[in-house]
Enzyme design. Structure first.
Site, PDB file in Angstrom:
ATOM      1  N   PHE A  14      -0.989   6.604  -0.806  1.00 46.05           N
ATOM      2  CA  PHE A  14      -0.793   7.319  -2.072  1.00 46.05           C
ATOM      3  C   PHE A  14      -1.985   8.236  -2.385  1.00 46.05           C
ATOM      4  N   ASP A  62      -6.086   1.187  13.633  1.00 40.88           N
ATOM      5  CA  ASP A  62      -6.372   0.112  12.681  1.00 40.88           C
ATOM      6  C   ASP A  62      -7.888   0.107  12.451  1.00 40.88           C
ATOM      7  N   THR A 103      -8.195  -6.634   6.358  1.00 42.77           N
ATOM      8  CA  THR A 103      -8.280  -5.165   6.278  1.00 42.77           C
ATOM      9  C   THR A 103      -9.441  -4.717   5.394  1.00 42.77           C
ATOM     10  N   THR A 136     -12.434   0.061  -6.666  1.00 44.39           N
ATOM     11  CA  THR A 136     -11.564  -0.087  -7.835  1.00 44.39           C
ATOM     12  C   THR A 136     -12.324  -0.678  -9.020  1.00 44.39           C
ATOM     13  N   ASP A 137     -11.788  -0.446 -10.227  1.00 46.13           N
ATOM     14  CA  ASP A 137     -12.390  -1.071 -11.415  1.00 46.13           C
ATOM     15  C   ASP A 137     -12.135  -2.583 -11.453  1.00 46.13           C
ATOM     16  N   GLU A 138     -11.174  -3.054 -10.624  1.00 37.97           N
ATOM     17  CA  GLU A 138     -10.804  -4.478 -10.700  1.00 37.97           C
ATOM     18  C   GLU A 138     -11.942  -5.397 -10.264  1.00 37.97           C
ATOM     19  N   TYR A 184      -7.158  -9.609  -4.032  1.00 40.93           N
ATOM     20  CA  TYR A 184      -7.354  -8.167  -3.807  1.00 40.93           C
ATOM     21  C   TYR A 184      -8.731  -7.726  -4.293  1.00 40.93           C
ATOM     22  N   LYS A 188     -12.054  -6.322  -2.260  1.00 46.06           N
ATOM     23  CA  LYS A 188     -12.663  -5.004  -2.509  1.00 46.06           C
ATOM     24  C   LYS A 188     -14.137  -5.175  -2.893  1.00 46.06           C
ATOM     25  N   LYS A 223       4.582  -0.406  -7.086  1.00 48.66           N
ATOM     26  CA  LYS A 223       3.637  -0.376  -8.203  1.00 48.66           C
ATOM     27  C   LYS A 223       4.385  -0.035  -9.486  1.00 48.66           C
ATOM     28  N   LEU A 224       3.805  -0.456 -10.629  1.00 49.38           N
ATOM     29  CA  LEU A 224       4.542  -0.407 -11.897  1.00 49.38           C
ATOM     30  C   LEU A 224       5.305   0.912 -12.150  1.00 49.38           C
ATOM     31  N   TYR A 241       5.709  -8.322 -16.625  1.00 49.97           N
ATOM     32  CA  TYR A 241       5.012  -9.606 -16.478  1.00 49.97           C
ATOM     33  C   TYR A 241       4.495 -10.087 -17.840  1.00 49.97           C
ATOM     34  N   GLY A 317      -3.310 -15.263 -12.670  1.00 47.50           N
ATOM     35  CA  GLY A 317      -4.670 -14.712 -12.850  1.00 47.50           C
ATOM     36  C   GLY A 317      -4.668 -13.290 -13.380  1.00 47.50           C
ATOM     37  N   TYR A 375       5.549  11.605  16.668  1.00 52.10           N
ATOM     38  CA  TYR A 375       4.504  11.265  17.638  1.00 52.10           C
ATOM     39  C   TYR A 375       4.946  10.286  18.730  1.00 52.10           C
TER      40      TYR A 375
HETATM   41  P1  NAD Z   1      -1.897   2.627  -0.531  1.00 44.43           P
HETATM   42  O1  NAD Z   1      -1.552   1.186  -0.365  1.00 44.43           O
HETATM   43  O2  NAD Z   1      -0.886   3.568  -1.081  1.00 44.43           O
HETATM   44  O3  NAD Z   1      -2.370   3.234   0.878  1.00 44.43           O
HETATM   45  C1  NAD Z   1      -3.232   2.552   1.753  1.00 44.43           C
HETATM   46  C2  NAD Z   1      -3.244   3.293   3.091  1.00 44.43           C
HETATM   47  O4  NAD Z   1      -4.126   2.579   3.970  1.00 44.43           O
HETATM   48  C3  NAD Z   1      -1.881   3.344   3.785  1.00 44.43           C
HETATM   49  O5  NAD Z   1      -1.637   4.633   4.300  1.00 44.43           O
HETATM   50  C4  NAD Z   1      -2.006   2.333   4.918  1.00 44.43           C
HETATM   51  O6  NAD Z   1      -1.199   2.614   6.037  1.00 44.43           O
HETATM   52  C5  NAD Z   1      -3.487   2.420   5.232  1.00 44.43           C
HETATM   53  N1  NAD Z   1      -3.999   1.184   5.845  1.00 44.43           N
HETATM   54  C6  NAD Z   1      -3.836  -0.079   5.404  1.00 44.43           C
HETATM   55  N2  NAD Z   1      -4.409  -0.950   6.253  1.00 44.43           N
HETATM   56  C7  NAD Z   1      -4.981  -0.211   7.243  1.00 44.43           C
HETATM   57  C8  NAD Z   1      -5.744  -0.540   8.398  1.00 44.43           C
HETATM   58  N3  NAD Z   1      -6.009  -1.797   8.724  1.00 44.43           N
HETATM   59  N4  NAD Z   1      -6.194   0.471   9.180  1.00 44.43           N
HETATM   60  C9  NAD Z   1      -5.908   1.771   8.866  1.00 44.43           C
HETATM   61  N5  NAD Z   1      -5.168   2.130   7.805  1.00 44.43           N
HETATM   62  C10 NAD Z   1      -4.716   1.153   6.982  1.00 44.43           C
HETATM   63  O7  NAD Z   1      -3.228   2.607  -1.388  1.00 44.43           O
HETATM   64  P2  NAD Z   1      -3.711   3.560  -2.577  1.00 44.43           P
HETATM   65  O8  NAD Z   1      -3.113   3.094  -3.834  1.00 44.43           O
HETATM   66  O9  NAD Z   1      -3.588   4.963  -2.170  1.00 44.43           O
HETATM   67  O10 NAD Z   1      -5.261   3.158  -2.611  1.00 44.43           O
HETATM   68  C11 NAD Z   1      -6.184   3.789  -1.743  1.00 44.43           C
HETATM   69  C12 NAD Z   1      -7.569   3.211  -1.987  1.00 44.43           C
HETATM   70  O11 NAD Z   1      -7.965   3.430  -3.332  1.00 44.43           O
HETATM   71  C13 NAD Z   1      -7.666   1.704  -1.751  1.00 44.43           C
HETATM   72  O12 NAD Z   1      -8.905   1.435  -1.151  1.00 44.43           O
HETATM   73  C14 NAD Z   1      -7.611   1.117  -3.161  1.00 44.43           C
HETATM   74  O13 NAD Z   1      -8.319  -0.107  -3.207  1.00 44.43           O
HETATM   75  C15 NAD Z   1      -8.305   2.193  -3.950  1.00 44.43           C
HETATM   76  N6  NAD Z   1      -7.892   2.317  -5.371  1.00 44.43           N
HETATM   77  C16 NAD Z   1      -6.571   2.441  -5.691  1.00 44.43           C
HETATM   78  C17 NAD Z   1      -6.200   2.625  -7.027  1.00 44.43           C
HETATM   79  C18 NAD Z   1      -4.754   2.797  -7.453  1.00 44.43           C
HETATM   80  O14 NAD Z   1      -4.480   2.822  -8.643  1.00 44.43           O
HETATM   81  N7  NAD Z   1      -3.815   2.934  -6.529  1.00 44.43           N
HETATM   82  C19 NAD Z   1      -7.194   2.663  -8.012  1.00 44.43           C
HETATM   83  C20 NAD Z   1      -8.538   2.515  -7.642  1.00 44.43           C
HETATM   84  C21 NAD Z   1      -8.874   2.360  -6.316  1.00 44.43           C
HETATM   85  O1  DAU Z   2      -7.149  -0.760 -11.539  1.00 43.35           O
HETATM   86  C1  DAU Z   2      -7.025  -0.174 -10.283  1.00 43.35           C
HETATM   87  C2  DAU Z   2      -5.957  -0.885  -9.491  1.00 43.35           C
HETATM   88  O2  DAU Z   2      -4.703  -0.471 -10.028  1.00 43.35           O
HETATM   89  C3  DAU Z   2      -6.020  -0.593  -8.002  1.00 43.35           C
HETATM   90  O3  DAU Z   2      -7.236  -1.074  -7.492  1.00 43.35           O
HETATM   91  C4  DAU Z   2      -4.838  -1.239  -7.260  1.00 43.35           C
HETATM   92  O4  DAU Z   2      -4.847  -0.879  -5.887  1.00 43.35           O
HETATM   93  C5  DAU Z   2      -3.546  -0.740  -7.901  1.00 43.35           C
HETATM   94  O5  DAU Z   2      -2.438  -1.372  -7.297  1.00 43.35           O
HETATM   95  C6  DAU Z   2      -3.557  -1.017  -9.409  1.00 43.35           C
HETATM   96  O6  DAU Z   2      -3.488  -2.439  -9.662  1.00 43.35           O
HETATM   97  P1  DAU Z   2      -2.577  -3.047 -10.832  1.00 43.35           P
HETATM   98  O7  DAU Z   2      -2.297  -4.457 -10.521  1.00 43.35           O
HETATM   99  O8  DAU Z   2      -3.162  -2.725 -12.166  1.00 43.35           O
HETATM  100  O9  DAU Z   2      -1.255  -2.121 -10.653  1.00 43.35           O
HETATM  101  P2  DAU Z   2       0.303  -2.460 -10.712  1.00 43.35           P
HETATM  102  O10 DAU Z   2       1.036  -1.157 -10.705  1.00 43.35           O
HETATM  103  O11 DAU Z   2       0.676  -3.487  -9.690  1.00 43.35           O
HETATM  104  O12 DAU Z   2       0.470  -3.130 -12.136  1.00 43.35           O
HETATM  105  C7  DAU Z   2       0.109  -2.455 -13.338  1.00 43.35           C
HETATM  106  C8  DAU Z   2       0.317  -3.414 -14.480  1.00 43.35           C
HETATM  107  O13 DAU Z   2       1.738  -3.644 -14.627  1.00 43.35           O
HETATM  108  C9  DAU Z   2      -0.300  -4.798 -14.256  1.00 43.35           C
HETATM  109  O14 DAU Z   2      -0.793  -5.294 -15.493  1.00 43.35           O
HETATM  110  C10 DAU Z   2       0.858  -5.658 -13.778  1.00 43.35           C
HETATM  111  C11 DAU Z   2       2.056  -5.034 -14.481  1.00 43.35           C
HETATM  112  N1  DAU Z   2       3.338  -5.115 -13.729  1.00 43.35           N
HETATM  113  C12 DAU Z   2       3.364  -4.645 -12.439  1.00 43.35           C
HETATM  114  C13 DAU Z   2       4.523  -4.681 -11.688  1.00 43.35           C
HETATM  115  C14 DAU Z   2       4.538  -4.190 -10.269  1.00 43.35           C
HETATM  116  C15 DAU Z   2       4.483  -5.589 -14.324  1.00 43.35           C
HETATM  117  O15 DAU Z   2       4.460  -5.996 -15.506  1.00 43.35           O
HETATM  118  N2  DAU Z   2       5.637  -5.646 -13.596  1.00 43.35           N
HETATM  119  C16 DAU Z   2       5.708  -5.215 -12.297  1.00 43.35           C
HETATM  120  O16 DAU Z   2       6.790  -5.293 -11.663  1.00 43.35           O
END
Ligand code: NAD
Ligand code: DAU
Length: 378
Positions: A14, A62, A103, A136-138, A184, A188, A223-224, A241, A317, A375
């Protein structure tokens, strides 16, 4: 502009796909190497518009595979790494923590070791090199919700949202102590520590950034926000949730990519920057905004999909509130969110509705065939 050779790990995911697109288009003199394993959430269809650009290469590998990663770093004479590859979904980490340690921790360590071996073998050593780790902020844990109705946010930005609430008076700062709760966030946090250790021990130039929740196009529909948009479209239940009271701070993904660009080029080595949206929302309020927007765009009567809201057992949690203070980045490097949340959500919902095929190819599993078509065997 100096020529650079940059690996972006997780570029088929993403956020990674937005970073790849931004760098490929903005820096024609850079060679951008997307290094991705293509796990279930890696999707090369996210990058169709840049896949034939002359300054873009894709390498399937990988990050845990030290030999493969070392060979790619050598092959391209890499001087910068922007590391996004990770297992990213909290619910999956609760079911399978081992994959997250593998990973996120071992993969990051293998990448660090490979970069170290290569850069230390060069006459110039670490000069002009950078390992930029996306976190991440988590990792900071959860904040109290002292104001359940929300107070006026103490922060202002040019794009301050009409909804400008804070649900407590505390915010995550770069100096906030790590206190991760989910497998998770624990994985991180561990990877962040390894990155900083490589700076402190070996002198590797590193930067770590910690970002809040991203939303926008190309997010995997587990994701949500993308999950709920798709469920509303198909009149499927929306599993909220607990009581939907948890608070997240949302940032439009392109604003995150812009922050990564600014920090990669102008960030201070060995430093940490928080990146956030100044934009706190309770989950249930987000769900109502999504319902309103999707119903309007689909021509449904207002409120038609409210009956889909289904309260389900809470996530184990489940962190109550995340809220980032990203004023250091605003102050030192001049970055702030460019988009109001209302506009970002409108764009996002429109994108998912206009790109139904992208979502449908994921839910049907057809997207897994794209790599083979491009590919060879996946
Ligand atoms: P995502 O799950 O959409 O994408 C992860 C990518 O990593 C995928 O393309 C996957 O194929 C690749 N990948 C996974 N395991 C691998 C491995 N072993 N070797 C090589 N490639 C691998 O994730 P995202 O939501 O785009 O998040 C990207 C980064 O940003 C992550 O490090 C996440 O912790 C961080 N982050 C995400 C958010 C969020 O809201 N999505 C917020 C803050 C930080
Ligand atoms: O804060 C940054 C993080 O945000 C990233 O590090 C993570 O990679 C990313 O996945 C995201 O984590 P969250 O757990 O906050 O995102 P998610 O979209 O899974 O959930 C957002 C909120 O919505 C969370 O409080 C859980 C809730 N939720 C989520 C899903 C998937 C629901 O209530 N129902 C759902 O089905």
């Amino acid at each position: 502009m100096a020529k650079r050779s940059i690996i972006i790990t997780g570029g088929a995911g993403f956020i990674g796909s937005h970073v790849v697109r931004l760098f490929v288009n903005k820096y024609p003199d850079y060679h951008i190497i997307n290094l991705d394993k293509l796990t279930y959430c890696g999707n090369l269809e996210n990058l169709k518009d840049v896949e034939s650009a002359p300054n873009y290469s894709f390498e399937r590998a990988d990050i845990c595979d030290f030999e493969a990663v070392s060979a790619i770093i050598r092959k391209y004479n890499v001087d910068g790494i922007i590391h996004l590859a990770a297992e990213s979904h909290v619910d999956r980490s609760i079911r399978d923590p081992f994959a997250f340690a593998m990973t996120n921790v071992m993969g990051t360590l293998s990448l660090l070791q490979a970069a170290k071996a290569y850069w230390e073998s060069l006459p110039e050593g670490y000069d002009g090199k950078l390992f930029y780790h996306i976190s991440t902020d988590e990792v900071y844990g959860a904040l109290e919700m002292t104001d359940p109705e929300g107070i006026e946010s103490p922060f202002t930005t040019a794009a301050s949202s009409q909804h400008h609430h804070a649900y407590g008076s505390e915010f995550f700062l770069e100096t906030t102590k790590y206190n991760p709760h989910s497998p998770y966030s624990a994985s991180k946090a561990s990877s962040d520590h390894f990155v900083r250790a490589f700076h402190d021990t070996y002198g590797m130039p590193t930067i770590v950034t910690n970002c809040s929740n991203n939303y926008g196009p190309y997010q995997f529909p587990e994701k949500l926000i993308p999950l709920f948009i798709n469920n509303i479209r198909h009149r499927k239940p929306l599993p909220v949730y607990g009581r939907g009271e948890n608070v997240r701070d949302w940032l439009y993904v392109e604003d995150h990519a812009r922050a990564i660009d600014v920090i990669f080029h102008r960030g201070k080595v060995a430093d940490t920057y928080n990146i956030g949206g100044f934009n706190e929302w309770k989950n249930i309020d987000i769900v109502k905004v999504l319902i309103k927007t999707v119903d309007r765009l689909l021509g449904n009567p207002e409120g038609a999909s409210l009956d889909l809201i289904t309260y389900v057992t809470d996530r184990k949690g489940h962190d109550l509130r995340y809220a980032i203070d990203s004023r250091k980045l605003q102050r030192e490097l001049g970055w702030e969110p460019s988009l109001q949340f209302e506009e970002g959500i409108e764009r996002t919902v429109r994108w998912y509705l206009d790109n139904e095929e992208w979502v449908d190819r994921i839910t049907s599993g057809d997207y897994l065939k794209y790599y083979e078509e491009m590919y060879g065997n996946r």
